[in-house]
Write a protein that holds these residues in place. Structure first.
Motif, mmCIF file in Angstrom:
data_model
loop_
_atom_site.group_PDB
_atom_site.id
_atom_site.type_symbol
_atom_site.label_atom_id
_atom_site.label_comp_id
_atom_site.label_asym_id
_atom_site.label_seq_id
_atom_site.Cartn_x
_atom_site.Cartn_y
_atom_site.Cartn_z
ATOM 1 N N ALA A 106 0.860 -1.183 0.000
ATOM 2 C CA ALA A 106 0.000 0.000 0.000
ATOM 3 C C ALA A 106 0.893 1.228 0.000
ATOM 4 C CB ALA A 106 -0.923 0.007 1.214
ATOM 5 N N HIS A 107 0.433 2.292 -0.669
ATOM 6 C CA HIS A 107 1.292 3.450 -0.933
ATOM 7 C C HIS A 107 0.558 4.760 -0.640
ATOM 8 C CE1 HIS A 107 2.486 6.412 -4.305
ATOM 9 N NE2 HIS A 107 3.430 6.520 -3.395
ATOM 10 N N ASN A 108 1.305 5.736 -0.189
ATOM 11 C CA ASN A 108 0.840 7.103 -0.056
ATOM 12 C C ASN A 108 1.787 8.003 -0.840
ATOM 13 O OD1 ASN A 108 2.060 9.448 2.070
ATOM 14 N ND2 ASN A 108 0.039 9.784 1.210
ATOM 15 N N GLY A 109 1.243 8.853 -1.699
ATOM 16 C CA GLY A 109 2.076 9.768 -2.458
ATOM 17 C C GLY A 109 1.653 9.818 -3.913
ATOM 18 N N LEU A 110 2.524 10.348 -4.747
ATOM 19 C CA LEU A 110 2.222 10.504 -6.159
ATOM 20 C C LEU A 110 3.510 10.323 -6.960
ATOM 21 C CD1 LEU A 110 -0.186 11.263 -8.033
ATOM 22 C CD2 LEU A 110 0.644 13.617 -7.940
ATOM 23 N N ILE A 111 3.548 9.275 -7.810
ATOM 24 C CA ILE A 111 4.740 8.973 -8.614
ATOM 25 C C ILE A 111 4.317 8.535 -10.026
ATOM 26 C CG2 ILE A 111 6.493 8.438 -6.872
ATOM 27 C CD1 ILE A 111 5.445 5.534 -6.930
ATOM 28 N N PRO A 112 3.597 9.370 -10.762
ATOM 29 C CA PRO A 112 3.056 8.943 -12.060
ATOM 30 C C PRO A 112 4.106 8.525 -13.069
ATOM 31 C CG PRO A 112 2.840 11.328 -11.776
ATOM 32 C CD PRO A 112 3.241 10.764 -10.444
ATOM 33 N N GLU A 113 5.332 9.069 -12.983
ATOM 34 C CA GLU A 113 6.365 8.723 -13.954
ATOM 35 C C GLU A 113 6.756 7.251 -13.906
ATOM 36 O OE1 GLU A 113 6.401 11.325 -11.993
ATOM 37 O OE2 GLU A 113 6.773 13.127 -13.200
ATOM 38 N N LEU A 180 3.973 0.676 2.658
ATOM 39 C CA LEU A 180 4.084 -0.538 3.459
ATOM 40 C C LEU A 180 4.138 -1.718 2.499
ATOM 41 C CD1 LEU A 180 1.318 0.061 6.181
ATOM 42 C CD2 LEU A 180 3.777 0.471 6.409
ATOM 43 N N ILE A 181 5.009 -2.673 2.779
ATOM 44 C CA ILE A 181 5.068 -3.902 1.988
ATOM 45 C C ILE A 181 5.330 -5.064 2.931
ATOM 46 C CG2 ILE A 181 7.546 -3.700 1.477
ATOM 47 C CD1 ILE A 181 6.932 -4.893 -1.310
ATOM 48 N N GLY A 184 4.442 -11.502 4.276
ATOM 49 C CA GLY A 184 3.799 -12.414 5.207
ATOM 50 C C GLY A 184 4.638 -12.728 6.428
ATOM 51 N N GLU A 185 5.917 -12.401 6.378
ATOM 52 C CA GLU A 185 6.814 -12.598 7.516
ATOM 53 C C GLU A 185 7.294 -11.266 8.076
ATOM 54 O OE1 GLU A 185 11.009 -14.881 8.726
ATOM 55 O OE2 GLU A 185 10.254 -14.961 6.674
ATOM 56 N N TYR A 186 7.724 -10.386 7.189
ATOM 57 C CA TYR A 186 8.207 -9.066 7.583
ATOM 58 C C TYR A 186 7.166 -7.999 7.230
ATOM 59 C CZ TYR A 186 12.892 -11.189 7.765
ATOM 60 O OH TYR A 186 13.976 -11.975 8.049
ATOM 61 N N LEU A 187 7.144 -6.948 8.016
ATOM 62 C CA LEU A 187 6.420 -5.735 7.659
ATOM 63 C C LEU A 187 7.469 -4.644 7.472
ATOM 64 C CD1 LEU A 187 3.846 -4.027 7.258
ATOM 65 C CD2 LEU A 187 3.887 -3.579 9.724
ATOM 66 N N VAL A 188 7.519 -4.087 6.275
ATOM 67 C CA VAL A 188 8.491 -3.053 5.945
ATOM 68 C C VAL A 188 7.748 -1.746 5.729
ATOM 69 C CG1 VAL A 188 10.289 -2.339 4.350
ATOM 70 C CG2 VAL A 188 9.992 -4.760 4.881
ATOM 71 N N ALA A 189 8.204 -0.705 6.396
ATOM 72 C CA ALA A 189 7.589 0.617 6.290
ATOM 73 C C ALA A 189 8.642 1.610 5.827
ATOM 74 C CB ALA A 189 7.025 1.044 7.635
ATOM 75 N N TYR A 190 8.336 2.316 4.746
ATOM 76 C CA TYR A 190 9.278 3.296 4.199
ATOM 77 C C TYR A 190 8.656 4.685 4.236
ATOM 78 C CZ TYR A 190 12.482 5.702 1.052
ATOM 79 O OH TYR A 190 13.386 6.580 0.520
ATOM 80 N N ALA A 191 9.369 5.611 4.855
ATOM 81 C CA ALA A 191 8.905 6.992 4.973
ATOM 82 C C ALA A 191 9.768 7.895 4.107
ATOM 83 C CB ALA A 191 8.954 7.454 6.422
#
Length: 261
Positions: A106-113, A180-181, A184-191
């Motif tokens: 799931a994603h937040n932001g804008l990256i149309p390119e 967030l990605i 099923g084992e890890y939860l990775v959060a990138y800010a």
């Protein structure tokens, strides 16, 4: 702007109060009326439930939020930007199979390119069901993870997590990229520029210690205290514990992306 919520814990738990707050962000307390989704672990399987409707008006979200028990949750409420089309396929989270695993994103932001970049990829490992830049970015990430798996002949946690950090920094150059990605084992959060976390350790339970990590775009009032990510920080959780903290150096979001905050 879209908002994210994530939970990772050492055993299945309820998150009713947090999900209640988060549901309100979908067209009530927050201007994100264009769909909602919940993906969660149930035993060994990833489940995904979503609707292209305001979360605040969804009886299904209300029921699930009160009863859901899991040790891994990804949730999203959408503010449609790219494209301005409100459909089931464009609603987050997104689910793909890659390298023998089921992945949620799931994603937040804008990256149309990133759409044209991934469409030009002749070795794409997945093809989006919808039209969002977010899902194209998801497939772009999985393509790099699959390439690493092919080179090393196995998909180890350390390698794919390092790949996610490196690719996240590159994708962030196209706009605004908070996500967030999970495999099923890890939860990775990138800010890239905006995310908060909350970590809890409770030893006073009959079932043993409980480790819990929560992630949110905006602090949720019923859960506290929240701490901000640093810009470009990638935090990695497993069984509710922080197992990795990587720093990338993405550019600040360009003005065209920042205008949508």
């Amino acid at each position: 702007m879209c908002e994210l919520f994530g939970l990772n814990s050492s055993r299945p738990i309820e998150a009713a109060s947090c999900l209640r707050d988060f549901r309100a962000r979908g067209g009530g307390a927050g201007d994100n009326p264009d769909g909602w989704g919940l993906s969660y672990k149930e035993g060994a399987n990833f489940r995904l439930v979503k609707e292209p409707l305001p979360a605040v008006r969804s009886e299904l979200f209300a029921r699930m939020g009160e009863t859901l028990r899991s040790d891994l949750i990804l949730a999203h409420v959408r503010k449609a930007k790219y494209p301005l089309v409100n459909t089931f396929a464009n609603t987050h989270p997104f689910k793909q199979v890659c390298c023998g695993k089921v992945w949620m994103f799931a994603h937040n932001g804008l990256i149309p390119e990133i759409v044209a970049v991934e469409q030009a990829n002749k070795k794409a490992v997945c093809h989006p069901d919808g039209q969002t830049d977010s899902e194209y970015a998801f497939c772009y990430l999985l393509g790099h993870i699959a390439r690493q798996s092919h080179v090393t002949l196995q998909l180890t946690g350390e390698l794919w997590l390092e790949t996610v950090a490196r690719v996240a920094e590159a994708v962030a150059s196209y706009g605004q990229f908070n996500f967030l990605i999970s495999d099923g084992e890890y939860l990775v959060a990138y800010a890239h520029d905006r995310l908060y976390y909350l970590e809890r350790h409770d030893q006073n339970l009959g079932m043993g210690a409980l480790e819990v990590a929560l992630i949110a775009t905006e602090p949720l009032p019923s859960c506290a205290p929240w701490l901000p990510f640093e810009p470009g920080e990638l935090r990695i959780y497993r069984h509710g514990r922080l197992v990795g903290d990587m720093k990338t150096y993405p550019p600040l979001p360009p003005k065209k992306a920042a205008a949508f905050q």
